[in-house]
Each structure stands twice: as C-alpha cells, then as structure tokens.
Design an enzyme around this catalytic site. Structure first.
Site, short mmCIF file in Angstrom:
data_model
loop_
_atom_site.label_atom_id
_atom_site.label_comp_id
_atom_site.label_asym_id
_atom_site.label_seq_id
_atom_site.Cartn_x
_atom_site.Cartn_y
_atom_site.Cartn_z
N HIS A 174 0.93 -1.15 -0.24
CA HIS A 174 0.12 -0.09 0.04
C HIS A 174 0.70 1.67 0.21
O HIS A 174 1.57 1.11 1.07
CB HIS A 174 -1.22 -0.07 1.13
CG HIS A 174 -1.79 0.72 1.33
ND1 HIS A 174 -1.92 2.31 2.02
CD2 HIS A 174 -3.12 0.65 0.24
CE1 HIS A 174 -3.28 3.00 1.77
NE2 HIS A 174 -3.75 2.01 1.40
N ASP A 225 1.22 -5.89 7.08
CA ASP A 225 -0.73 -4.35 7.20
C ASP A 225 -1.44 -5.92 7.59
O ASP A 225 -1.35 -6.57 6.25
CB ASP A 225 -0.12 -3.66 6.19
CG ASP A 225 -1.48 -3.01 6.14
OD1 ASP A 225 -1.90 -3.37 6.60
OD2 ASP A 225 -0.73 -2.14 5.69
N LYS A 238 -11.93 -0.71 8.38
CA LYS A 238 -12.95 -1.49 7.83
C LYS A 238 -13.64 -1.85 7.79
O LYS A 238 -14.91 -1.80 8.11
CB LYS A 238 -11.51 -1.82 6.61
CG LYS A 238 -10.33 -0.71 6.59
CD LYS A 238 -9.11 -0.87 5.45
CE LYS A 238 -8.04 -0.02 4.58
NZ LYS A 238 -8.81 0.90 4.85
N GLU A 294 2.10 -6.58 3.12
CA GLU A 294 0.16 -7.39 3.78
C GLU A 294 -0.07 -8.39 3.83
O GLU A 294 0.37 -9.06 3.28
CB GLU A 294 -1.12 -6.04 2.31
CG GLU A 294 -0.42 -4.27 2.21
CD GLU A 294 -1.23 -4.41 1.02
OE1 GLU A 294 -2.57 -4.47 1.14
OE2 GLU A 294 -0.41 -2.97 0.67
C1 LIG Z 1 -2.87 -1.95 2.65
C2 LIG Z 1 -3.47 -0.37 4.09
N1 LIG Z 1 -2.87 -0.56 4.68
C3 LIG Z 1 -3.33 0.91 5.25
C4 LIG Z 1 -4.41 1.91 4.91
C5 LIG Z 1 -4.99 2.70 5.18
O1 LIG Z 1 -5.98 3.04 5.91
P1 LIG Z 1 -6.90 4.06 6.69
O2 LIG Z 1 -7.70 4.00 5.76
O3 LIG Z 1 -7.08 3.36 8.23
O4 LIG Z 1 -6.04 5.44 6.68
C6 LIG Z 1 -5.01 0.78 3.50
C7 LIG Z 1 -6.56 1.51 3.23
O5 LIG Z 1 -6.71 2.06 2.23
C8 LIG Z 1 -4.70 0.05 3.17
O6 LIG Z 1 -5.39 -0.94 2.38
#
Ligand SMILES: Cc1ncc(COP(=O)(O)O)c(C=O)c1O
Length: 393
Positions: free
Chosen positions: A139, A212, A240, A183
């Site tokens: 990400h 992640d 989410k 991730e």
């Molecule tokens: C893998 C991943 N990490 C982090 C985030 C960021 O999270 P947040 O929406 O809580 O800022 C996202 C969301 O877009 C994501 O898909």
C-alpha cells in the site's frame, strides 16, 4: 496566479487527458448496503465495511455513550492529556485479538504506516541503514513510511517468497538490520501473501517481519483475528471490517514503548476522540462472534469469482472478500464502472498509480449485507449477452 498554480493546472489537464483525473463525489449513506448520489441509489460494492458494522446498533450506542461520558474530543495528543483511561482496555483487547504482548492505538492506518515505519527504520537508532525488503504491491502508506525514513526499499515480486528469499540471500552475512514488509491481504488484488514462507525466511535471515493486516482483521482468520500471527509487528486499521476509524500496531512491549518515544504520528497528533473509541470498543467485542457473517461474505465472493471468470473476466489471484476485475486500460475500467452504475451497482474504477500501469480495474468488495441475488444481478450486468436488469437497491 502564482507560477506554481499554473503547474498544478497543467498537471490536472494531463490527468484528464489520460483518464486519470480524480474527483470527490458527494455520497449519502443511510445503511451499510446502499449509497445515493443525488436521486440515484446504488448497491455499494466499493467500500471496506466488510462486516457491515458501521451502522451496527452496538457500535452506534457505544459511540454515543462514550461521547456523553467523555466528550467528543480527546483534547490533546496522548503524550499530553489525550491518553484517556479508555485506551488501556482497548489496547488490551487489540493485543488479545492479535495475540501479541502489547498494542498501541493510532489515529489512522495511513498515519500509522507512515510514521511507524519511519520510526522503526530510523538509522540513527539502528546504528546502520536498514535493509527493507518490501512486496512491490504494498500500500501507498507503506511506501510513504519507507520514504519518510529515507529507507530504500528492496522490492520483491508480488507475493513471491522465492524471489524474496533470493534477494535476502544476496545480503547473507550483511550485518545491517533487516526488515520484511508485506500486507496480509492485498487491498487492490484480494490475494493473500505467502505468510508462512515469508515468516520462515524472516527467521532464517534474522529479519523483523512487519505485516499490514488492514484487510484481514475482523474478516479473516480465527475469530476474525486476521492473518498476521507470524509477524513481529502487525499494523492494521479499525476503518475497514471493524466499521469505524483509527488504527493499531501490535507487537512486543519494547516496540510499543519505542513507538511511544519515537513515532511522530503518535507524538504530534491528537488522540482519537471518545465516540470513535466507543465504536472500536464495541466492534472488538462483536468481532469474535461473527463467524456466520465471515462465512457468508466468503461464499458471496466465491460465487462472484466463479461467475466473473465464466464470463471471461480476469479476477487475478483473489481468494478473499476483495475481487478485482482487471480491465487493463483506464478507459476500459471506467467504462465497466459506468456500466455497472447504470445497472444500479456502485463499483469504483481503480487506476494507476494506485495499481500498476496497464492493470486498471474494478475493485469489488463483498460485505455481510450483500445477498446472492446481488451477486447474480452484478453478473448479469457484466454479461454482454444479458438484457439490462436493474438492481433492487
Ligand atoms: C493495506 C492498507 N493499509 C493501510 C491503509 C490505510 O488505512 P486508513 O484508511 O485507516 O488510513 C489502507 C486503506 O486504504 C490499506 O488498504
């Protein structure tokens, strides 16, 4: 007009020409299933509210109760006076869900990745430049955190533990601290990283494994605990499957204490407000009991994947609640998105730089409030042979 503003205007024109210009659409939502734009209602397949918790009465009630009892703001950063006593029990619940000794709540997933990675890769603390092995489809917030630390990413092919292993071998004997970043579920592909193999490599090369778990927490793994069991450090969000907002990091007591001392996103940002903490608290209580919802979502996604593949669509390597339809060109992805919208389904076209050039796609996400009827309607709308049929939003 300052010269810089002319440059911004020229940039926007180029984006427009390439089918890449983005804009904000005002959305109204009154339940977890439907969104409205103006007078038009759509079944929403574009969100991340996988368990449909954001309208769940238990979350709303606890958000209200926390607001009434503790106010609507935390008033300061956690290191000043914002560390309300609510955090301790929430962090204990997160640590239990993630089966780690300690957890720390942060303001958002983006901010967590951006500032936690910056802190963990600080070479003045590590005493050497970190070697950061990173899945190339990680990400944007992960890449951002690496860049903020000035850490060069050694990118391995997406989901390819063999490639990671061969890159690690090239640094065998190198004394610099090693990290592996991935991730668990990839946000735009819906596939799962080969975590067991990656964990073996991490141990063999004495690398810290950072996962992640944003798109697995709540919706995958035993009791919704996610998929990050093998990680040294897990970062994830409450935004989410947990339905509200905020983020967490879970790991050792030392890493938690270190981040409290070094992580700019925690130190220089106001603590999450009580209503959000209430929603998080209720979601954490509910998640272990939602096996039926998790099974339902998984079966909807599978039904859609099978149907879409039969129609000739490329769903990539998805095995989760996130299913891409890889269209290739930006215009093709936008065209598919419009076609579904005309049939009553809201699905966003995802284009570069969010995904690699030439892999623009629709990203569908299935949730607990979708039905098999929705899936069949979607598939009909994607089928060139079918007569147009509108969705019951
Ligand atoms: C893998 C991943 N990490 C982090 C985030 C960021 O999270 P947040 O929406 O809580 O800022 C996202 C969301 O877009 C994501 O898909």
């Amino acid at each position: 007009m300052p010269a810089s503003e002319r440059s911004y205007g020229a940039y926007l024109e180029t984006r427009e020409r390439d089918g890449l210009r983005r804009g904000l659409t005002a959305i109204a939502a009154r339940d977890a299933r439907t969104i409205s734009i103006g007078k038009d209602a759509y079944v929403n397949f574009a969100g991340n509210d996988y368990l449909a918790l954001r309208f769940h009465p238990a979350l709303i009630e606890r958000a209200k109760a926390f607001a009434q009892a503790h106010g609507v703001g935390s008033g300061a950063s956690r290191l000043v006076t914002g560390n309300l006593d609510l955090f301790a029990s929430l962090e204990a619940k997160v640590a239990a869900l993630k089966q780690k000794p300690a957890a720390l709540i942060m303001a958002s997933g983006f901010q967590a990745n951006a500032s936690i990675l910056q802190a963990l890769f600080d070479r003045s603390v590590l005493g050497a430049e970190p070697l950061v092995f990173s899945d190339r489809l990680n990400h944007a917030s992960i890449h951002f955190g690496c860049a903020a630390a000035g850490a060069r990413e050694i990118r391995y092919r997406h989901g390819d533990a063999d490639h990671l292993g061969s890159l690690l071998s090239q640094y065998q004997g190198d004394e610099r601290p090693k990290f592996i970043l991935t991730e668990s579920v990839f946000s735009m592909d819906g596939d799962i990283a080969p975590l067991a193999g990656i964990a073996v490599l991490a141990r063999a090369h004495d690398a810290m494994l950072i996962v992640d778990d944003a798109h697995a927490t709540g919706i995958l793994g035993e009791g919704g605990g996610g998929l990050s069991g093998e990680a040294d450090i897990v970062i994830g969000t409450f935004s989410k499957a947990l339905g509200s907002f905020g983020a967490y990091v879970a790991g050792s007591d030392i890493s938690r204490d270190y981040l409290i001392n070094r992580c700019s996103g925690l130190i220089y940002s106001t603590a999450l407000p009580p209503p959000v903490l209430g929603a998080i608290d209720a979601a954490l209580d509910l998640v272990p009991s939602l096996d039926a919802e998790r099974t339902h979502v998984a079966s909807l996604a599978e039904r859609f994947r099978l149907g879409a593949r039969t129609l000739g669509f490329d769903t990539g390597a998805s095995t989760t609640q996130i299913v891409p339809l890889i269209a290739g060109s930006n215009h093709a992805a936008l065209g598919l998105s419009k076609r579904l919208r005309d049939a009553g389904y809201f699905v966003t076209a995802i284009r570069p730089p969010t995904v690699p050039a030439g892999t623009a796609r629709l990203r569908l996400a299935f949730t607990a409030v979708h039905t098999t009827h929705d899936i069949d309607g979607l598939l009909d709308a994607l089928d060139d042979r079918a007569l147009p049929r509108s969705a019951t939003a």
